[in-house]
Design a protein around this motif. Structure first.
Motif, mmCIF file in Angstrom:
data_model
loop_
_atom_site.group_PDB
_atom_site.id
_atom_site.type_symbol
_atom_site.label_atom_id
_atom_site.label_comp_id
_atom_site.label_asym_id
_atom_site.label_seq_id
_atom_site.Cartn_x
_atom_site.Cartn_y
_atom_site.Cartn_z
ATOM 1 N N ALA A 120 32.561 45.011 39.887
ATOM 2 C CA ALA A 120 31.356 44.456 40.817
ATOM 3 C C ALA A 120 31.113 43.265 41.480
ATOM 4 O O ALA A 120 30.615 43.083 42.571
ATOM 5 C CB ALA A 120 30.412 44.691 39.688
ATOM 6 N N TRP A 121 31.720 42.205 40.824
ATOM 7 C CA TRP A 121 31.242 40.902 41.572
ATOM 8 C C TRP A 121 32.466 40.519 42.515
ATOM 9 O O TRP A 121 32.108 40.193 43.935
ATOM 10 C CB TRP A 121 31.757 39.535 40.048
ATOM 11 N N LEU A 122 33.584 41.425 42.442
ATOM 12 C CA LEU A 122 34.343 41.432 43.272
ATOM 13 C C LEU A 122 34.546 42.109 44.688
ATOM 14 O O LEU A 122 34.305 41.502 45.537
ATOM 15 C CB LEU A 122 35.939 41.953 42.791
ATOM 16 N N ARG A 123 33.243 43.171 44.490
ATOM 17 C CA ARG A 123 33.192 44.129 45.705
ATOM 18 C C ARG A 123 31.834 43.447 46.172
ATOM 19 O O ARG A 123 31.485 43.214 47.394
ATOM 20 C CB ARG A 123 33.023 45.095 45.265
ATOM 21 N N ALA A 124 30.933 42.598 45.610
ATOM 22 C CA ALA A 124 30.008 41.826 46.116
ATOM 23 C C ALA A 124 30.067 39.953 46.680
ATOM 24 O O ALA A 124 29.826 40.121 47.196
ATOM 25 C CB ALA A 124 29.231 41.088 44.591
ATOM 26 N N THR A 125 31.339 40.105 46.215
ATOM 27 C CA THR A 125 32.231 38.531 46.850
ATOM 28 C C THR A 125 32.402 39.549 48.306
ATOM 29 O O THR A 125 32.278 38.938 49.981
ATOM 30 C CB THR A 125 33.169 38.154 46.363
ATOM 31 N N ALA A 126 33.777 40.615 48.319
ATOM 32 C CA ALA A 126 33.811 40.868 49.254
ATOM 33 C C ALA A 126 32.658 41.232 50.497
ATOM 34 O O ALA A 126 32.709 40.851 51.666
ATOM 35 C CB ALA A 126 34.996 42.282 49.417
ATOM 36 N N LEU A 127 31.774 41.769 49.861
ATOM 37 C CA LEU A 127 30.635 42.513 50.944
ATOM 38 C C LEU A 127 30.885 40.848 51.786
ATOM 39 O O LEU A 127 30.014 40.748 52.682
ATOM 40 C CB LEU A 127 29.347 43.245 49.743
ATOM 41 N N THR A 128 29.959 39.603 50.544
ATOM 42 C CA THR A 128 29.490 38.451 51.557
ATOM 43 C C THR A 128 30.542 38.068 52.529
ATOM 44 O O THR A 128 29.833 37.827 53.222
ATOM 45 C CB THR A 128 29.177 37.698 50.195
ATOM 46 N N TRP B 213 28.159 50.550 47.579
ATOM 47 C CA TRP B 213 29.986 50.428 47.106
ATOM 48 C C TRP B 213 29.226 48.912 45.938
ATOM 49 O O TRP B 213 31.328 49.420 44.839
ATOM 50 C CB TRP B 213 29.850 50.074 47.925
ATOM 51 N N VAL B 214 28.935 48.619 46.143
ATOM 52 C CA VAL B 214 29.411 46.642 44.437
ATOM 53 C C VAL B 214 28.858 47.571 43.509
ATOM 54 O O VAL B 214 29.814 46.942 42.576
ATOM 55 C CB VAL B 214 27.995 45.973 45.234
ATOM 56 N N ARG B 215 28.597 48.300 42.863
ATOM 57 C CA ARG B 215 27.818 48.982 41.676
ATOM 58 C C ARG B 215 29.565 50.082 41.454
ATOM 59 O O ARG B 215 29.023 50.774 40.224
ATOM 60 C CB ARG B 215 26.549 50.098 41.933
ATOM 61 N N GLY B 216 29.846 50.481 42.386
ATOM 62 C CA GLY B 216 30.648 51.380 41.737
ATOM 63 C C GLY B 216 30.979 52.759 41.772
ATOM 64 O O GLY B 216 31.326 53.621 41.702
ATOM 65 N N GLY B 217 29.593 52.873 42.326
ATOM 66 C CA GLY B 217 29.071 54.265 42.466
ATOM 67 C C GLY B 217 29.645 54.872 44.674
ATOM 68 O O GLY B 217 29.663 56.170 43.929
ATOM 69 N N ALA B 218 30.305 54.626 44.865
ATOM 70 C CA ALA B 218 30.818 54.765 46.446
ATOM 71 C C ALA B 218 32.498 54.452 46.220
ATOM 72 O O ALA B 218 32.618 53.339 46.068
ATOM 73 C CB ALA B 218 30.044 54.751 47.383
#
Length: 178
Positions: free
Chosen positions: A67-75, A171-176
């Motif tokens: 989740a942190w890696l996805r949030a970082t990618a989103l940022t 996506w960050v939460r891993g739901g998608a």
């Protein structure tokens, strides 16, 4: 012309943008405020502070690493989106405010610092990093204090960052996984 038209006129809004920027830039005459604003400006260049915070959080939080890696990618994606918009709009930086910090680019709209800061505030805040939103707000204000953005640049950047993070929240939460 009615009052609403006068308040919403482009000239009036431009004047308001200039006045607010000048007022905020005035706080930069305090050396402590100027130093803090310059430091935030430097740390936020290309979203570095937010990307480092996200990667560090991923490194120490094994349970939420993905989740942190996805949030970082989103940022990072929000920051990239702001750079694209900036190159399309090409609004020049404020000429009337003597800047306290150097900028890497000539264009002002939207504020990429505000975009990445707000994206991080929304994305990382959802993961429990409650210290990030106040720091992100300080980053946004710092762009006015150092005199390199109009308030509308910062507001647009913050809106773009919030929208990007909100769209990617599932996506960050891993739901998608598509």
């Amino acid at each position: 012309m009615d009052d609403l038209d006068a308040l919403g006129s482009p000239d009036r809004l431009d004047h308001l943008d200039h006045r607010i920027l000048s007022a905020c830039r005035g706080y930069g005459t305090d050396p402590r405020v100027a130093a803090a604003a310059r430091t935030l400006s430097w740390a936020g260049e290309h979203g570095a502070l937010w990307l480092a915070a996200g990667l560090a959080s991923a490194a120490v939080n094994g349970a939420q690493r993905g989740a942190w890696l996805r949030a970082t990618a989103l940022t990072a994606g929000a920051h990239a989106a702001s750079m694209v918009v900036k190159r399309v709009v090409r609004r020049p930086r404020p000429a009337h405010a003597n800047p306290l910090a150097r900028t890497l680019g000539r264009h002002s709209f939207p504020s990429s610092h505000a975009t990445s800061a707000t994206a991080a505030a929304v994305a990382y805040g959802a993961l429990g990093a409650y210290a990030i939103p106040p720091l992100a707000a300080a980053m946004c204000v710092s762009r006015l204090v150092v005199g390199v953005h109009y308030p509308s640049d910062v507001a647009a950047g913050a809106a773009l960052g919030a929208l990007t993070a909100r769209i990617g929240s599932r996506w960050v939460r891993g739901g998608a996984h598509d």
